[in-house]
Design a protein around this motif. Structure first.
Motif, short mmCIF file in Angstrom:
data_model
loop_
_atom_site.label_atom_id
_atom_site.label_comp_id
_atom_site.label_asym_id
_atom_site.label_seq_id
_atom_site.Cartn_x
_atom_site.Cartn_y
_atom_site.Cartn_z
N THR A 47 -12.62 23.96 49.40
CA THR A 47 -11.18 24.25 49.37
C THR A 47 -10.94 25.73 49.09
O THR A 47 -10.06 26.36 49.69
N GLN A 92 -5.55 19.53 51.18
CA GLN A 92 -6.25 18.36 50.64
C GLN A 92 -5.25 17.39 50.00
O GLN A 92 -5.40 16.19 50.10
N ASP A 168 -8.33 20.28 55.29
CA ASP A 168 -9.07 19.96 54.07
C ASP A 168 -9.03 18.46 53.87
O ASP A 168 -7.99 17.90 53.52
MG LIG Z 1 -11.60 20.46 47.98
#
Ligand SMILES: [Mg+2]
Ligand SMILES: Nc1ncnc2c1ncn2[C@@H]1O[C@H](COP(=O)(O)OP(=O)(O)OP(=O)(O)O)[C@@H](O)[C@H]1O
Length: 222
Positions: A47, A92, A168
């Motif tokens: 990330t 994410q 993500d």
């Molecule tokens: Mg991550």
């Protein structure tokens, strides 16, 4: 093929007292049209790497070039403009605006990129349909399931038709059937010429990629 992304000796250290070296001297070149998967255990820096490519944070040292522009030299405002024109991002944890409907979340991305209002509405509906969410156009994120929110986030990342798309864990909250649909869709986007970088734990998704990059402790494993 043209190098759409060039990363050179990128390091990111978080914190001042307690320091975490999230990225440790990473270099990576991505050609236009590539589909790349970044895998590696939780905390290895996936990330962080995507956030730096997206210009959402600055590296401690190193250089990033996107489409020939050295983004690590740009200020916040310049980065915001570059992002809306050149990069689509699936976060994410979605990062949808809670007070906006699914449609409005997608439209907002286009508003920031200064697209006309008519084309915003048309495109938002088109994308929601594509994601199987036409009937949820007016729902707010808290009225949607995790997988539905994820699909809105993917639709939003596609809204501005950018050359580069960062994802993500795009299938992190989806059942296997929906995951498969999303994977096919990602593959089609890639066939249409998009460069896509996906951080994922999902090995089936990773196998779709032209190239798999494995990270460990902030480094790319050779
Ligand atoms: Mg991550
Ligand atoms: N804002 C932050 N401040 C301090 N440390 C951070 C911050 N964000 C991430 N880290 C740390 O940096 C390292 C890399 O985190 P990152 O989120 O990039 O991992 P990841 O590979 O995406 O993990 P996951 O698979 O769980 O999503 C971890 O040790 C994490 O604790």
């Amino acid at each position: 093929m043209f190098d759409i992304l060039v990363i050179s000796k990128l390091t990111k250290i978080y914190g001042t007292k307690v320091k975490t070296k999230a990225l440790d001297n990473i270099s990576l070149t991505v050609k236009q049209g590539e589909l790349i998967a970044i895998t590696g255990e939780s905390g290895c820096g996936k990330t962080t790497l995507l956030n730096l490519i997206a210009g959402l944070d600055y590296p401690t040292s190193g250089i990033i070039k996107i489409d020939g522009i050295e983004t690590t030299k740009l200020n916040d405002q310049e980065l915001a403009i570059l992002r809306s024109n050149k990069i689509g991002i699936v976060f994410q944890f979605f990062n949808l605006f809670p007070i906006l409907t699914a449609t409005e979340n997608i439209e907002l991305a286009m508003m920031i990129a200064k697209k006309s209002e008519d084309s915003q509405q048309k495109r938002a509906m088109e994308l929601l349909k594509m994601m199987g969410l036409a009937n949820k156009a007016k729902s707010k994120p808290n009225e949607l399931s995790g997988g539905e929110q994820q699909r809105v986030a993917i639709a939003r990342a596609l809204a501005n038709d950018t050359k580069l798309i960062l994802m993500d864990e795009p299938t992190g909250n989806l059942d296997s059937k929906t995951s498969q649909d999303i994977m096919k869709y990602i593959k089609n986007l890639n066939k249409d010429g998009k460069t896509i970088i996906i951080a994922t734990h999902d090995q089936t998704l990773a196998k779709f990629a032209d190239r798999i990059i494995i990270m460990k402790d902030g480094k790319i494993k050779k």
